[in-house]
Design a protein around this motif. Structure first.
Motif, short mmCIF file in Angstrom:
data_model
loop_
_atom_site.label_atom_id
_atom_site.label_comp_id
_atom_site.label_asym_id
_atom_site.label_seq_id
_atom_site.Cartn_x
_atom_site.Cartn_y
_atom_site.Cartn_z
N MET A 51 0.85 -1.17 0.00
CA MET A 51 0.00 0.00 0.00
C MET A 51 0.90 1.23 0.00
O MET A 51 1.74 1.41 0.88
CB MET A 51 -0.89 -0.03 1.24
CG MET A 51 -1.78 1.14 1.36
SD MET A 51 -2.90 0.87 2.75
CE MET A 51 -4.09 2.07 2.38
N PRO A 52 0.74 2.14 -0.98
CA PRO A 52 1.61 3.33 -1.04
C PRO A 52 1.27 4.31 0.07
O PRO A 52 0.15 4.35 0.58
CB PRO A 52 1.31 3.92 -2.41
CG PRO A 52 -0.03 3.40 -2.77
CD PRO A 52 -0.18 2.06 -2.09
N TYR A 53 2.24 5.11 0.39
CA TYR A 53 2.07 6.15 1.40
C TYR A 53 1.14 7.21 0.83
O TYR A 53 1.32 7.68 -0.28
CB TYR A 53 3.43 6.76 1.74
CG TYR A 53 3.40 7.69 2.91
CD1 TYR A 53 3.37 7.20 4.21
CD2 TYR A 53 3.37 9.07 2.74
CE1 TYR A 53 3.32 8.04 5.29
CE2 TYR A 53 3.33 9.92 3.81
CZ TYR A 53 3.31 9.41 5.09
OH TYR A 53 3.26 10.25 6.16
N PRO A 54 0.11 7.61 1.58
CA PRO A 54 -0.84 8.60 1.04
C PRO A 54 -0.19 9.98 0.90
O PRO A 54 0.59 10.40 1.75
CB PRO A 54 -1.96 8.63 2.08
CG PRO A 54 -1.31 8.16 3.34
CD PRO A 54 -0.22 7.21 2.93
#
Length: 80
Positions: free
Chosen positions: A1-4
Motif C-alpha cells: 500500500m503506497p504512502y498517502p
C-alpha cells in the motif's frame, strides 16, 4: 500500500486571479504580508504557493522582498 499524499490546498479567495505580471500595489503588499506572516507561522513555500496561486519561485521572491529569512530544507533538527 503506497504512502498517502498530502491533500492539496485551494487558492484563497483573496488571491484568486492575482497571479498576473501587472498587479496593483495593494495586491502586492497583501501578498508580501501574507507570505511573511504564514512563513513565520510555519507554512512551507510549497503551501504558500498553493494558497496564493503563485509559483514557488514567485513566493520565494516575495519572501525575499519582504526581508524574511527563509528556513533551510527538510525538518528541523532535534536537540537533545
Amino acid at each position: 500500500m503506497p504512502y498517502p499524499g498530502r491533500p492539496t490546498l485551494s487558492v484563497l479567495a483573496e488571491f484568486v486571479g492575482t497571479a498576473t505580471i501587472k498587479q496593483a500595489a495593494q495586491q502586492r503588499e497583501r501578498l508580501l504580508a501574507f507570505c511573511a506572516e504564514e512563513h513565520a507561522a510555519g507554512r512551507s513555500i510549497h503551501e504558500l504557493a498553493e494558497l496564493t496561486g503563485w509559483t514557488q519561485a514567485a513566493v520565494r521572491r516575495a519572501l525575499d522582498s519582504a526581508g524574511v529569512e527563509r528556513r533551510g530544507r527538510g525538518a528541523s533538527r532535534i536537540r537533545s
